[in-house]
Write a protein that holds these residues in place. Structure first.
Motif, short mmCIF file in Angstrom:
data_model
loop_
_atom_site.label_atom_id
_atom_site.label_comp_id
_atom_site.label_asym_id
_atom_site.label_seq_id
_atom_site.Cartn_x
_atom_site.Cartn_y
_atom_site.Cartn_z
N GLY A 173 3.71 -5.75 0.15
CA GLY A 173 2.52 -6.07 -0.24
C GLY A 173 2.36 -5.16 -1.92
O GLY A 173 1.03 -5.12 -2.23
N ARG A 174 3.02 -6.01 -2.71
CA ARG A 174 3.26 -5.27 -3.85
C ARG A 174 3.50 -6.42 -4.77
O ARG A 174 3.88 -7.11 -4.22
N THR A 175 3.05 -6.31 -5.72
CA THR A 175 3.39 -7.83 -6.97
C THR A 175 4.89 -7.50 -7.72
O THR A 175 5.41 -8.61 -7.98
N GLU A 234 9.87 5.05 -8.69
CA GLU A 234 9.71 5.52 -7.88
C GLU A 234 9.76 4.83 -6.21
O GLU A 234 9.02 3.60 -6.33
N LEU A 235 9.82 5.09 -5.03
CA LEU A 235 9.50 4.97 -4.04
C LEU A 235 8.07 5.12 -3.52
O LEU A 235 7.19 6.08 -3.45
N SER A 236 7.40 3.91 -3.06
CA SER A 236 6.44 3.71 -3.53
C SER A 236 6.05 3.88 -1.99
O SER A 236 6.25 4.10 -1.47
N ARG A 295 3.82 3.06 3.76
CA ARG A 295 2.70 2.60 4.70
C ARG A 295 3.01 1.35 5.35
O ARG A 295 3.07 1.46 7.29
N THR A 296 3.83 0.56 5.04
CA THR A 296 4.58 -1.24 5.54
C THR A 296 5.64 -0.04 6.71
O THR A 296 6.46 -0.54 7.15
#
Ligand SMILES: [Zn+2]
Length: 351
Positions: free
Chosen positions: A119-121, A127-129, A134-135
């Motif tokens: 869900g990122r652009t 970094e490990l986001s 979450r996902t």
């Protein structure tokens, strides 16, 4: 069974296939492996472990063996290595991302999943986001393991967790739910957030000793001469040693091609003969070097075809002559004679 459309688990870049047998395939980490096996046999597995040690000493292999042990359905507490669950735990599916076929063995790693999946652009550059946590972690953690037995998250380079990612992970790391386990792989422990450190149990992986490195490198087909050259340079890391040996081998292949072309351009045939005579006697190495020369001529032929040049035929002929030399070496001709013969014919054809 390992299905079609899958690749076996690999150790490092450009290495030979490695089929894991749980824990027995891990060399030189008796203490770490002993700790893990003891936990598994006693049925008291800590739910959040962190494997600490420099890159390339077997942390990920141990994590994979540990995952096998947790999902194994054959009743072997340390994993049988042969049941369907064990095999799928260490077999990567084709395509992107490269993750195990077993749905309960889950990789977490910066950049592993395409941004749209998270869900990122934008890709995770540094970094490990929190999006990945979450996902990939939290959404699944709400449900029991797919196949019932256990679920294991393997976090590669856990020191790259962002602060928000770590915060989102803390509660689950403390109370992961039934049959859910975390293994965090850490090669730069000083960079790991202290909140994560305090919630995980450390298992130490030491740098590998020289004898262990010799064994690993030899199993990858690296010559003993090359092994002795790279061991002092690799600081106990098998990955570093394999990469050094790889880089050296590719340098040598490039040098072979360069010197062959120079010798072919020389006015008299003495240079071609001297070049042949200067080659080593190791057939496997000679074969690889000739292969690089064949690739060079094949590429030139292709480029000439694209430019519609007449030289395409000439390059194709050179390519053929090199292939002939390779087949001579394979048929047990002396490498020096095969190269000498090839060089003379190349000169005659192209002169
Ligand atoms: Zn098994």
């Amino acid at each position: 069974m390992r299905g079609a459309g899958s690749t076996p688990y690999r150790l490092g870049r450009g290495c030979t296939r490695l089929w894991l047998v749980p824990f027995e395939a891990i060399f030189g980490q008796a203490a770490a492996v002993g700790t893990l096996e003891q936990m598994l046999r006693a049925g008291r597995v800590h739910h959040a472990l962190r494997f600490e040690g420099i890159e390339g000493v077997g942390k990920e292999m141990a994590a994979m063996a540990f995952a096998q042990a947790l999902v194994c359905t054959a009743g072997n507490p340390t994993g049988c290595g042969g049941c369907s669950a064990c095999e799928r735990a260490v077999t990567m599916g084709e395509g992107v991302p490269s993750v195990p076929l077993h749905p309960d063995v889950i990789f977490v790693e910066r950049g592993l999943y395409p941004p749209e999946v998270l869900g990122r652009t934008r890709p995770e550059a540094q970094e490990l986001s929190v999006d990945q946590i979450r996902t990939v972690v939290l959404e699944r953690a709400a449900f029991p393991p797919h196949e019932g037995k256990a679920r294991i998250y393997i976090v590669r380079r856990a020191e790259e967790l962002s602060i928000s990612a770590a915060n989102a992970l803390l509660k689950t790391l403390e109370e992961p739910g039934r049959n859910t386990y975390f293994v965090l792989l850490v090669s730069r422990p000083a960079r790991l957030l202290s909140t994560i450190r305090s919630r995980t149990l450390r298992v130490r992986f030491a740098p590998l000793g020289d004898d262990v490195l010799r064994k690993i490198l030899a199993s990858h087909g690296i010559s003993s001469e090359e092994v002795e050259r790279v061991i002092p340079l690799c600081a106990g890391s098998a990955t570093a040693a394999l990469e050094l040996a790889d880089a050296h081998a590719s340098e040598q292949r490039e040098a072979f091609v360069r010197q062959a072309l120079e010798a072919l351009q020389s006015k008299d045939s003495a240079a071609a003969l001297a070049f042949a005579d200067s080659q080593g006697r190791d057939k496997a190495v000679v074969r690889l070097h000739l292969g690089a020369l064949a690739v060079h001529f094949a590429r030139q032929a292709r480029e000439a075809v694209l430019r519609q040049e007449l030289s395409a035929r000439q390059f194709a002929l050179r390519h053929e002559l090199v292939l002939q030399a390779i087949s001579d070496v394979e048929r047990n001709a002396s490498p020096v004679l095969a190269i000498e013969n090839m060089m003379l014919r190349l000169r005659a054809e192209t002169g």
